[in-house]
Design an enzyme around this catalytic site. Structure first.
Site, PDB file in Angstrom:
ATOM      1  N   HIS A 168      -2.361  -1.267 -10.342  1.00  0.00           N
ATOM      2  CA  HIS A 168      -2.301  -1.931  -9.031  1.00  0.00           C
ATOM      3  C   HIS A 168      -3.649  -2.546  -8.697  1.00  0.00           C
ATOM      4  O   HIS A 168      -4.659  -2.232  -9.330  1.00  0.00           O
ATOM      5  CB  HIS A 168      -1.929  -0.928  -7.932  1.00  0.00           C
ATOM      6  CG  HIS A 168      -0.467  -0.605  -7.884  1.00  0.00           C
ATOM      7  ND1 HIS A 168       0.096   0.373  -8.664  1.00  0.00           N
ATOM      8  CD2 HIS A 168       0.548  -1.151  -7.164  1.00  0.00           C
ATOM      9  CE1 HIS A 168       1.396   0.424  -8.422  1.00  0.00           C
ATOM     10  NE2 HIS A 168       1.702  -0.497  -7.516  1.00  0.00           N
ATOM     11  N   LYS A 180      -5.718  -0.633  -3.297  1.00  0.00           N
ATOM     12  CA  LYS A 180      -4.697   0.407  -3.066  1.00  0.00           C
ATOM     13  C   LYS A 180      -5.359   1.745  -2.763  1.00  0.00           C
ATOM     14  O   LYS A 180      -6.280   2.164  -3.452  1.00  0.00           O
ATOM     15  CB  LYS A 180      -3.781   0.514  -4.296  1.00  0.00           C
ATOM     16  CG  LYS A 180      -2.609   1.430  -4.075  1.00  0.00           C
ATOM     17  CD  LYS A 180      -1.527   1.226  -5.108  1.00  0.00           C
ATOM     18  CE  LYS A 180      -0.369   2.208  -4.923  1.00  0.00           C
ATOM     19  NZ  LYS A 180       0.281   2.080  -3.608  1.00  0.00           N
TER      20      LYS A 180
END
Ligand SMILES: NC(=O)c1ccc[n+]([C@@H]2O[C@H](COP(=O)([O-])OP(=O)(O)OC[C@H]3O[C@@H](n4cnc5c(N)ncnc54)[C@H](OP(=O)(O)O)[C@@H]3O)[C@@H](O)[C@H]2O)c1
Length: 241
Positions: A135, A139
């Site tokens: 990701h 995040k």
């Protein structure tokens, strides 16, 4: 439908654009600055609240919505140790709550594939499974909520794994999850079964955030008139994960 957006970051903005495109009205947008002064009066007028904020505040945001009698669609990850409390509060207040660690249809198809593959792999002990999730660098939680759902699916179906752990492991009963944070990656999840002779891999790669946002708006439409707690399997009609 009148929608309250709680959390107005990357996902909140994507959801706004899809909701308006589907003829809905956004009556409230709440970011970190406004969260302490959410107008209950305005919140009460919403047909649904869509909550994509941050792990620290998701629980209290959801509770505020229940107090206002507004059904909640929540996609915030990293707060699930309080899920049972939320479900109890939802039932007590006779409200509706929809949670998904991942609202994309593609990922939910991937969840089903993952379960099927894990079942098959019970017969092939020479393959060692592992999970990789990648990701963007902003995040907050790790491993990803989607990664945890995938890992829980493997543990449920594959007899030789009992628990998951982030990072490498030498324990045969533990499934390793490797989390990577790179650039602006929207979300990539890979399940790999590795043996001496070959690897089997299944991968889901999100190209952008539209799939998540569309799923959340669909959920807000679908939850209208319902009471109780729901997830993607209820909406899509897939078998229980
Ligand atoms: N389930 C899924 O399909 C899915 C898909 C993608 C992401 N997610 C999850 O959704 C969440 C949000 O992701 P994102 O990419 O949109 O993050 P983001 O861009 O960082 O946005 C988070 C937003 O939440 C706001 N916020 C912080 N504290 C708040 C509070 N107390 N009340 C209300 N809003 C508050 C932030 O406000 P400020 O801007 O003022 O700081 C920001 O607007 C994360 O948990 C992520 O993992 C889920």
């Amino acid at each position: 439908m009148k929608i309250a957006l709680i959390g107005y970051g990357k996902m909140g903005k994507e959801i706004e654009s899809i909701a308006i495109g589907r003829g809905h009205e956004i009556i409230l947008k709440v970011g970190a600055q406004q969260s302490k002064s959410i107008s209950t009066e305005i919140l009460r007028q919403a047909d649904a609240a869509i909550e994509f904020s941050s792990p620290e505040c998701a629980y209290s945001n959801i509770m505020n919505c229940f107090q206002a009698g507004v059904p909640v669609v929540c996609g915030t990850t990293g707060w699930l140790h309080r899920l049972e409390e939320v479900k109890t509060a939802c039932h007590r207040s006779e409200n509706a709550f929809f949670y998904a660690s991942n609202f994309s249809i593609g990922v939910n198809i991937f969840f089903e594939l993952n379960l099927y593959l894990a079942k098959i792999m019970n017969a092939y002990g020479e393959y060692e499974p592992l999970l990789e999730e990648i990701h963007h660098i902003h995040k907050k939680d790790s491993p990803s909520g989607t990664g945890i759902t995938i890992a829980e699916g493997i543990i449920r179906e594959l007899n030789r794994k009992n628990e998951w752990k982030e990072g490498s492991t030498h324990s045969p009963s533990v499934l390793a999850i490797h989390s990577k944070r790179e650039g602006e990656v929207p979300g990539t999840h890979k399940v790999i079964y590795r043996s001496d002779v070959d690897d089997i891999e299944i991968t889901h790669t999100a190209h952008n955030r539209k799939g998540f946002a569309l799923g959340a708006v669909h959920a807000a439409e679908w939850i209208q008139g319902k009471k109780g707690t729901f997830g993607m399997n209820d909406m899509l009609g897939f078998g229980k994960q």
